[in-house]
Design an enzyme around this catalytic site. Structure first.
Site, PDB file in Angstrom:
ATOM      1  N   HIS A 239     -14.364  -1.838   6.372  1.00 25.44           N
ATOM      2  CA  HIS A 239     -13.197  -2.583   6.879  1.00 25.44           C
ATOM      3  C   HIS A 239     -13.490  -3.246   8.237  1.00 25.44           C
ATOM      4  CE1 HIS A 239      -9.042  -3.017   8.482  1.00 25.44           C
ATOM      5  NE2 HIS A 239      -8.718  -3.131   7.210  1.00 25.44           N
TER       6      HIS A 239
ATOM      7  N   ASN B 124       0.833  -1.204   0.000  1.00 23.35           N
ATOM      8  CA  ASN B 124       0.000   0.000   0.000  1.00 23.35           C
ATOM      9  C   ASN B 124       0.867   1.254   0.000  1.00 23.35           C
ATOM     10  OD1 ASN B 124      -2.385  -1.579   0.237  1.00 23.35           O
ATOM     11  ND2 ASN B 124      -1.940  -1.833   2.412  1.00 23.35           N
TER      12      ASN B 124
ATOM     13  N   LYS C 129       0.035   3.727   4.865  1.00 22.42           N
ATOM     14  CA  LYS C 129      -0.141   3.403   3.448  1.00 22.42           C
ATOM     15  C   LYS C 129       0.598   4.450   2.596  1.00 22.42           C
ATOM     16  CE  LYS C 129      -3.751   0.324   4.675  1.00 22.42           C
ATOM     17  NZ  LYS C 129      -5.098   0.166   5.180  1.00 22.42           N
TER      18      LYS C 129
ATOM     19  N   GLU D 140     -15.915   3.978   3.990  1.00 26.53           N
ATOM     20  CA  GLU D 140     -14.517   4.205   3.618  1.00 26.53           C
ATOM     21  C   GLU D 140     -14.491   5.239   2.498  1.00 26.53           C
ATOM     22  OE1 GLU D 140     -12.057   0.692   3.003  1.00 26.53           O
ATOM     23  OE2 GLU D 140     -13.384  -0.485   4.263  1.00 26.53           O
TER      24      GLU D 140
ATOM     25  N   HIS E 271      -7.095   4.484   2.170  1.00 28.74           N
ATOM     26  CA  HIS E 271      -6.527   4.315   0.826  1.00 28.74           C
ATOM     27  C   HIS E 271      -6.673   5.546  -0.060  1.00 28.74           C
ATOM     28  CE1 HIS E 271      -5.761   0.053   1.535  1.00 28.74           C
ATOM     29  NE2 HIS E 271      -6.856   0.107   2.262  1.00 28.74           N
TER      30      HIS E 271
ATOM     31  N   SER F  33     -10.831  -0.738   0.351  1.00 35.89           N
ATOM     32  CA  SER F  33      -9.516  -1.376   0.289  1.00 35.89           C
ATOM     33  C   SER F  33      -9.458  -2.570  -0.644  1.00 35.89           C
ATOM     34  CB  SER F  33      -9.077  -1.785   1.693  1.00 35.89           C
ATOM     35  OG  SER F  33     -10.053  -2.580   2.316  1.00 35.89           O
TER      36      SER F  33
ATOM     37  N   ASP G 205     -13.350   6.564   6.900  1.00 40.71           N
ATOM     38  CA  ASP G 205     -12.000   6.020   7.027  1.00 40.71           C
ATOM     39  C   ASP G 205     -11.372   6.049   5.642  1.00 40.71           C
ATOM     40  OD1 ASP G 205      -9.701   4.504   7.189  1.00 40.71           O
ATOM     41  OD2 ASP G 205     -10.562   2.991   8.526  1.00 40.71           O
TER      42      ASP G 205
HETATM   43  C1  LIG Z   1      -5.557  -0.616   6.271  1.00 36.57           C
HETATM   44  C2  LIG Z   1      -6.807  -0.105   6.835  1.00 36.57           C
HETATM   45  C3  LIG Z   1      -6.897   0.142   8.203  1.00 36.57           C
HETATM   46  C4  LIG Z   1      -5.807  -0.241   9.160  1.00 36.57           C
HETATM   47  O1  LIG Z   1      -4.815   0.711   9.203  1.00 36.57           O
HETATM   48  P1  LIG Z   1      -3.473   0.335   9.970  1.00 36.57           P
HETATM   49  O2  LIG Z   1      -2.798   1.635  10.189  1.00 36.57           O
HETATM   50  O3  LIG Z   1      -2.729  -0.593   9.078  1.00 36.57           O
HETATM   51  O4  LIG Z   1      -3.890  -0.333  11.238  1.00 36.57           O
HETATM   52  C5  LIG Z   1      -8.034   0.725   8.687  1.00 36.57           C
HETATM   53  N1  LIG Z   1      -9.065   1.029   7.874  1.00 36.57           N
HETATM   54  C6  LIG Z   1      -9.022   0.778   6.561  1.00 36.57           C
HETATM   55  C7  LIG Z   1     -10.189   1.144   5.711  1.00 36.57           C
HETATM   56  C8  LIG Z   1      -7.896   0.190   5.999  1.00 36.57           C
HETATM   57  O5  LIG Z   1      -7.854  -0.082   4.706  1.00 36.57           O
END
Ligand SMILES: *Cc1c(COP(=O)(O)O)cnc(C)c1O
Length: 415
Positions: free
Chosen positions: A162, A77, A270, A208, A240, A212, A237
């Site tokens: 997620h 990522n 990421k 999101e 990405h 992801s 969230d």
């Molecule tokens: C990767 C991801 C996470 C986790 O993030 P980390 O910092 O790796 O714990 C949380 N939410 C989403 C939508 C993700 O894709």
């Protein structure tokens, strides 16, 4: 609602091969625990759902070294290639001279000027009043959601959210209502029902920015409008989208006009090339979270070198807003060449169906020099096992072309 509990490792479904039943023997004591673990593992293996670690060493991006061989990773990522950027490495190296660990939580001795600089500069980049750093993106969700809603409240979330968003929602004790993936009309219908019923608590809507595993983008203007119409709070969230879309500011900024997201979660792990999570929100909300987000209060602060790398990552994103367009361009060209749906960001799913097909494709691509991970249930819904292809600004056109040639034969025989 078939996808309602995807990512949760708990939804056995009809399409899954039947698992052998548990034996009726006692699982007491050390031998019993070992027998329990062996049986449970055998069930996962029979379902082709057992996961294994694959040791790699990271080389200069986009390469990784597997079993002594250098292969091109399309699984990281690291969308901007920042994990190896001199500025980030240099910042981390300098910080480590002051020590390796933070020593305690932020509320004890783990609070530093660098943490505040990171939060200030991140908030400025994202156009928020304030920010709070968490130990990871996963912890940002576990900390934020239960701090804001609880029993008597509702969490209405995209069905493909997620695993950590589901986990935070469950921990909160609020009622959980999924809406159909990226379907703002379904969300609006649920919120209207909600208002019509005698539901008195708060409603938190979650989605999101860029999904992801599918790489598609949430219709944030319509989702934000539905929230505004029904007085619901919106949490996005953007793990990405941050660093990639909207000039690096994230998915909400890729719309015209930008969408205001009152609770903007993301990760430094990421595109930003470091580690840790964040919440951007109004200052008063952040102030409340300092007292109420349990992973902040009860867990040690991130190490200084990580904070320094994150700050350098945020600065790199702010300094080069156009860089995210490079991996998105690779993704668009890859998808077009293979007749796949046009991606919204730099992730392209190549859906193959069964776990076996995805695993075989992964092995064939590794043979050809490409590191790509097969994604299987329960991370994705049954019948949609896939290759998840992630592009980075450091991939060359020639590397993308080679991948197109390697994936093309794997799509033969697709319905
Ligand atoms: C990767 C991801 C996470 C986790 O993030 P980390 O910092 O790796 O714990 C949380 N939410 C989403 C939508 C993700 O894709």
């Amino acid at each position: 609602m078939q996808n309602a509990s995807q990512n949760t490792a708990q939804n056995a479904s009809q399409n899954t091969p039947p698992a052998p039943p548990f034996s009726p023997v006692s699982h007491a004591g050390r031998a019993g625990l070992a027998a329990f673990a062996a049986e449970k593992l055998a069930r996962l293996q029979a379902q082709k759902r057992a996961r294994t670690f694959k040791p790699l060493s990271r080389a200069e991006p986009p390469y990784v070294v597997h079993a002594g061989r250098r292969v091109v990773s399309f699984a990281c990522n690291d969308y901007l290639g920042l994990t190896a950027a001199p500025a980030l490495r240099q910042a981390a190296r300098a910080a480590i001279d002051a020590g390796t660990g933070a020593g305690a939580s932020r509320l004890v001795t783990g609070d530093t000027d660098a943490q505040h600089a990171l939060e200030r500069e991140l908030a400025a980049l994202k156009g928020s009043e304030a920010a709070l750093v968490f130990g990871s993106g996963y912890l940002a969700n576990l900390g934020t959601i239960p701090a804001l809603v609880g029993p008597g409240d509702r969490v209405v979330l995209d069905a493909l959210s997620h695993a950590c968003m589901w986990a935070g929602a469950r921990m909160s004790g609020a009622e959980i209502v999924p809406f159909a993936h990226n379907d703002a009309a379904d969300l609006a219908r649920i919120l209207a029902d909600d208002a019509a019923s005698r539901h008195a608590g708060h409603t938190l809507v979650m989605t999101e920015g860029v999904f992801s595993m599918d790489g598609d983008r949430a219709p944030l203007p319509a989702i934000a409008a539905a929230c505004a119409a029904h007085g619901a709070w919106l949490l996005v969230d953007d793990a990405h989208g941050f660093g990639v879309l909207g000039g690096g500011k994230g998915t909400a900024h890729a719309f015209d006009p930008p969408v205001h997201v009152p609770l903007a979660i993301g990760t430094f792990s990421k595109a930003s090339g470091g580690y840790g999570g964040y919440l951007c929100a109004d200052a008063v909300v952040i102030e409340l979270l300092k007292s109420r987000a349990r992973p902040v209060v009860y867990s040690t602060a991130l190490p200084p070198a990580v904070i320094a790398a994150n700050l350098a990552g945020v600065r790199a994103i702010a300094a080069d807003p156009a860089r995210g367009a490079i991996p998105c361009g690779h993704a668009t060209r890859f998808a077009a060449a293979l007749g796949l749906e046009r991606p919204d960001a730099c992730i392209v799913p190549v859906v193959l169906g069964t776990p076996e097909r995805a695993l075989e494709a992964q092995a064939a691509l590794l043979e050809a020099g490409h590191w790509i991970t097969a994604i299987r249930p329960p991370t994705v819904p049954d019948g949609t096992s896939r290759l998840r292809v992630a592009f980075s600004a450091v991939h060359t056109d020639a590397q993308v072309d080679a991948l197109i040639d390697a994936v093309r034969p794997l799509l033969k025989g697709q319905p």
